[in-house]
Design a protein around this motif. Structure first.
Motif, mmCIF file in Angstrom:
data_model
loop_
_atom_site.group_PDB
_atom_site.id
_atom_site.type_symbol
_atom_site.label_atom_id
_atom_site.label_comp_id
_atom_site.label_asym_id
_atom_site.label_seq_id
_atom_site.Cartn_x
_atom_site.Cartn_y
_atom_site.Cartn_z
ATOM 1 N N TRP A 102 56.723 35.407 51.809
ATOM 2 C CA TRP A 102 56.074 34.337 50.902
ATOM 3 C C TRP A 102 57.000 33.111 50.825
ATOM 4 C CZ3 TRP A 102 56.648 31.015 46.954
ATOM 5 C CH2 TRP A 102 55.214 30.663 46.281
ATOM 6 N N GLU A 103 58.339 33.193 50.481
ATOM 7 C CA GLU A 103 59.225 32.201 50.461
ATOM 8 C C GLU A 103 59.247 31.225 51.885
ATOM 9 O OE1 GLU A 103 60.112 34.924 47.250
ATOM 10 O OE2 GLU A 103 59.866 35.116 49.575
ATOM 11 N N GLU A 104 59.232 31.928 52.977
ATOM 12 C CA GLU A 104 59.175 31.280 54.340
ATOM 13 C C GLU A 104 57.899 30.535 54.422
ATOM 14 O OE1 GLU A 104 62.592 34.290 56.417
ATOM 15 O OE2 GLU A 104 60.343 34.758 56.688
ATOM 16 N N ASN A 105 56.841 31.143 53.971
ATOM 17 C CA ASN A 105 55.437 30.609 54.399
ATOM 18 C C ASN A 105 55.379 29.250 53.552
ATOM 19 O OD1 ASN A 105 53.436 32.057 56.278
ATOM 20 N ND2 ASN A 105 54.785 33.631 55.628
ATOM 21 N N ALA A 106 55.671 29.562 52.086
ATOM 22 C CA ALA A 106 55.552 28.233 51.358
ATOM 23 C C ALA A 106 56.301 27.276 51.221
ATOM 24 C CB ALA A 106 55.844 29.010 49.777
ATOM 25 N N ALA A 107 57.383 27.303 52.001
ATOM 26 C CA ALA A 107 58.475 26.431 52.547
ATOM 27 C C ALA A 107 57.781 25.356 53.560
ATOM 28 C CB ALA A 107 59.669 26.802 52.940
ATOM 29 N N GLN A 108 56.675 25.552 54.143
ATOM 30 C CA GLN A 108 55.908 24.632 54.923
ATOM 31 C C GLN A 108 55.082 23.571 53.934
ATOM 32 O OE1 GLN A 108 53.734 26.859 58.060
ATOM 33 N NE2 GLN A 108 54.816 28.750 57.429
ATOM 34 N N PHE A 109 55.002 23.757 52.726
ATOM 35 C CA PHE A 109 54.140 23.007 51.962
ATOM 36 C C PHE A 109 54.740 22.558 50.668
ATOM 37 C CE2 PHE A 109 51.718 26.281 54.003
ATOM 38 C CZ PHE A 109 50.564 25.791 54.461
ATOM 39 N N GLN B 150 35.081 29.838 55.892
ATOM 40 C CA GLN B 150 34.962 28.350 55.952
ATOM 41 C C GLN B 150 36.153 27.624 55.844
ATOM 42 O OE1 GLN B 150 31.864 26.912 53.485
ATOM 43 N NE2 GLN B 150 31.858 25.102 54.741
ATOM 44 N N ARG B 151 36.457 26.579 56.707
ATOM 45 C CA ARG B 151 37.426 25.844 56.779
ATOM 46 C C ARG B 151 37.198 24.832 55.637
ATOM 47 N NH1 ARG B 151 39.037 21.581 60.408
ATOM 48 N NH2 ARG B 151 41.317 21.356 60.599
ATOM 49 N N VAL B 152 38.316 24.448 54.974
ATOM 50 C CA VAL B 152 38.066 23.589 53.684
ATOM 51 C C VAL B 152 39.487 22.717 53.782
ATOM 52 C CG1 VAL B 152 36.683 24.753 52.340
ATOM 53 C CG2 VAL B 152 39.138 25.406 52.070
ATOM 54 N N SER B 153 39.456 21.622 53.122
ATOM 55 C CA SER B 153 40.652 20.803 52.703
ATOM 56 C C SER B 153 40.969 20.992 51.348
ATOM 57 C CB SER B 153 40.388 19.373 53.056
ATOM 58 O OG SER B 153 39.174 18.717 52.344
ATOM 59 N N VAL B 154 42.276 21.283 50.902
ATOM 60 C CA VAL B 154 42.860 21.574 49.756
ATOM 61 C C VAL B 154 44.050 20.650 49.146
ATOM 62 C CG1 VAL B 154 41.854 24.172 49.683
ATOM 63 C CG2 VAL B 154 44.039 23.489 50.689
ATOM 64 N N PHE B 155 44.008 20.449 47.907
ATOM 65 C CA PHE B 155 44.921 19.636 47.358
ATOM 66 C C PHE B 155 46.077 20.738 46.735
ATOM 67 C CE2 PHE B 155 46.903 17.840 43.585
ATOM 68 C CZ PHE B 155 47.827 16.823 44.004
ATOM 69 N N ILE B 156 47.181 20.763 46.886
ATOM 70 C CA ILE B 156 48.201 21.549 46.333
ATOM 71 C C ILE B 156 48.722 21.199 44.898
ATOM 72 C CG2 ILE B 156 50.366 22.925 46.818
ATOM 73 C CD1 ILE B 156 49.872 22.636 49.903
ATOM 74 N N LYS B 157 48.016 21.828 44.179
ATOM 75 C CA LYS B 157 48.413 21.193 42.671
ATOM 76 C C LYS B 157 49.957 21.840 42.221
ATOM 77 C CE LYS B 157 45.215 22.263 39.446
ATOM 78 N NZ LYS B 157 44.466 23.026 38.778
ATOM 79 N N ALA B 158 50.104 23.180 42.674
ATOM 80 C CA ALA B 158 51.535 23.654 42.099
ATOM 81 C C ALA B 158 51.975 24.778 43.005
ATOM 82 C CB ALA B 158 51.513 24.110 40.732
ATOM 83 N N ILE B 159 53.164 24.857 43.232
ATOM 84 C CA ILE B 159 53.651 25.957 43.986
ATOM 85 C C ILE B 159 54.652 26.531 42.983
ATOM 86 C CG2 ILE B 159 55.113 26.795 45.785
ATOM 87 C CD1 ILE B 159 54.158 24.321 47.588
ATOM 88 N N LEU B 160 54.420 27.935 42.698
ATOM 89 C CA LEU B 160 55.121 28.871 41.649
ATOM 90 C C LEU B 160 55.778 29.859 42.216
ATOM 91 C CD1 LEU B 160 52.325 28.929 38.829
ATOM 92 C CD2 LEU B 160 54.044 27.057 39.276
ATOM 93 N N PRO B 161 57.172 29.710 42.882
ATOM 94 C CA PRO B 161 57.741 30.452 43.412
ATOM 95 C C PRO B 161 58.375 31.678 42.785
ATOM 96 C CG PRO B 161 58.890 28.629 44.013
ATOM 97 C CD PRO B 161 57.872 28.029 42.794
ATOM 98 N N GLN B 162 58.389 31.649 41.571
ATOM 99 C CA GLN B 162 58.741 32.791 40.389
ATOM 100 C C GLN B 162 57.689 33.593 40.311
ATOM 101 O OE1 GLN B 162 58.298 29.648 39.562
ATOM 102 N NE2 GLN B 162 57.303 29.347 37.799
ATOM 103 N N LYS B 163 56.408 33.300 40.728
ATOM 104 C CA LYS B 163 55.190 34.154 40.513
ATOM 105 C C LYS B 163 54.644 34.214 41.888
ATOM 106 C CE LYS B 163 53.987 32.575 35.643
ATOM 107 N NZ LYS B 163 52.884 32.069 34.869
ATOM 108 N N HIS B 164 54.859 33.662 42.899
ATOM 109 C CA HIS B 164 54.448 33.826 44.271
ATOM 110 C C HIS B 164 52.930 33.484 44.219
ATOM 111 C CE1 HIS B 164 57.453 36.749 46.368
ATOM 112 N NE2 HIS B 164 58.032 35.694 45.693
ATOM 113 N N LYS B 165 52.811 32.361 43.490
ATOM 114 C CA LYS B 165 51.313 31.869 43.447
ATOM 115 C C LYS B 165 51.310 30.174 43.937
ATOM 116 C CE LYS B 165 49.745 34.722 39.816
ATOM 117 N NZ LYS B 165 49.101 34.903 38.385
#
Length: 293
Positions: free
Chosen positions: A199-206, A246-261
């Motif tokens: 999860w951490e490795e993937n989330a680091a891309q954003f 379906q493909r969508v565009s999304v805005f990243i509001k928050a990345i919560l590493p401690q909750k993996h969310k």
């Protein structure tokens, strides 16, 4: 990686061709118990397989066509369906009949050897595999010499999917993780999700504040699950008019590493439907640590 490759991987190699170039080469392969590959050109009414060896046609008797066939663990269809496809085998005899030499082959013997070798691998060993067919509950893969094992849908990726076809296609070459051998069911246990990064490795891309594209993978009353990578899913508030894949565009509001969310806002629905996302692996070690349930 394992030394016993899925069927089709060595068919056109110079080594395989050299080992079938004439009867002397086939006799040497028989003595050394070399695993070879040839194309199935016919299956007769007795379910005997006929294999193109170049200058000769080899024969795999029904009882040697597949491990588990005699016990009913493998279907007769699995024999019929090999026509037009490569198979692995040992040469077990060179029979002479009225001056004609017929190589007698055993696919079952090659599979037994592959299974014996496979069971010596430490848990977490990364193996080559080829997808053979897909069912709603998992993907069936060849992990060596035609040995088929099932990769459960829950083990394919951390990002939820509704069907394995959202990850794989029949004939696709993939990697799998060996989880062991169940001596009660005689099933080879496999996983795949460990190979797509943590999860951490993937989330680091954003980063928070990014706007990126994703794929709708789950629609619930409380929100919509958006796949950002095969091992990373975020949740957006519910929105009408969207469809699975379906493909969508999304805005990243928050990345919560401690909750993996990851919290998302859907910006726009794009026209493209993406039922299948090709797999790209990061550099893989020979062994990985399997994820615990």
């Amino acid at each position: 990686m394992g030394d016993y490759l899925p069927e089709g991987r060595i068919l056109t190699t110079p080594e395989n061709r050299e080992s079938m170039k004439d009867l002397d080469a086939l006799a040497e392969a028989m003595q050394k118990r070399t695993i070879l590959e040839g194309m199935v050109v016919r299956c007769d009414k007795n379910h005997t397989l006929y294999i193109d060896l170049g200058d000769h046609i080899g024969v795999i008797p029904r009882e040697e066509a597949a491990l588990g066939l005699s016990e009913g663990a493998v279907s007769e269809f699995s024999v019929l369906s090999r026509v037009g496809k490569p198979v692995s085998f040992h040469v077990v005899a060179l029979e002479s009949n009225d001056g004609t030499i017929t190589p007698i082959l055993s696919r079952k013997g090659a599979q037994l050897e592959a299974l014996s070798h496979l069971r010596t691998h430490p848990i977490g060993t990364v193996l080559p595999a080829t997808v053979t067919h897909l069912e709603p509950f998992g993907a069936f893969v060849d992990i060596g010499c035609g040995l088929i094992s099932m990769l459960p849908i829950a083990q394919i990726s951390a990002s939820r999917i509704c069907h394995p076809r959202q990850r794989f296609r029949p004939g696709q070459q993939i990697q799998v993780v060996y989880l062991g051998y169940d001596t009660d069911t005689h099933h080879i246990l496999l996983s795949h999700r460990e190979l797509l990064g943590t999860w951490e490795e993937n989330a680091a891309q954003f980063q928070t504040g990014d706007t990126v594209t994703g794929i709708v993978r789950g629609i619930k009353d409380y929100g919509i699950f958006i796949e950002l990578t095969p091992n990373l899913t975020g949740l957006s508030e519910y929105r009408d008019g969207l469809a699975e894949d379906q493909r969508v565009s999304v805005f990243i509001k928050a990345i919560l590493p401690q909750k993996h969310k990851i919290k998302l806002n859907i910006i726009d629905a794009l026209d493209e439907i993406v039922p299948y996302s090709p797999i790209t692996y990061p550099p893989l070690p020979q062994r990985v640590e399997p994820w615990l349930p």
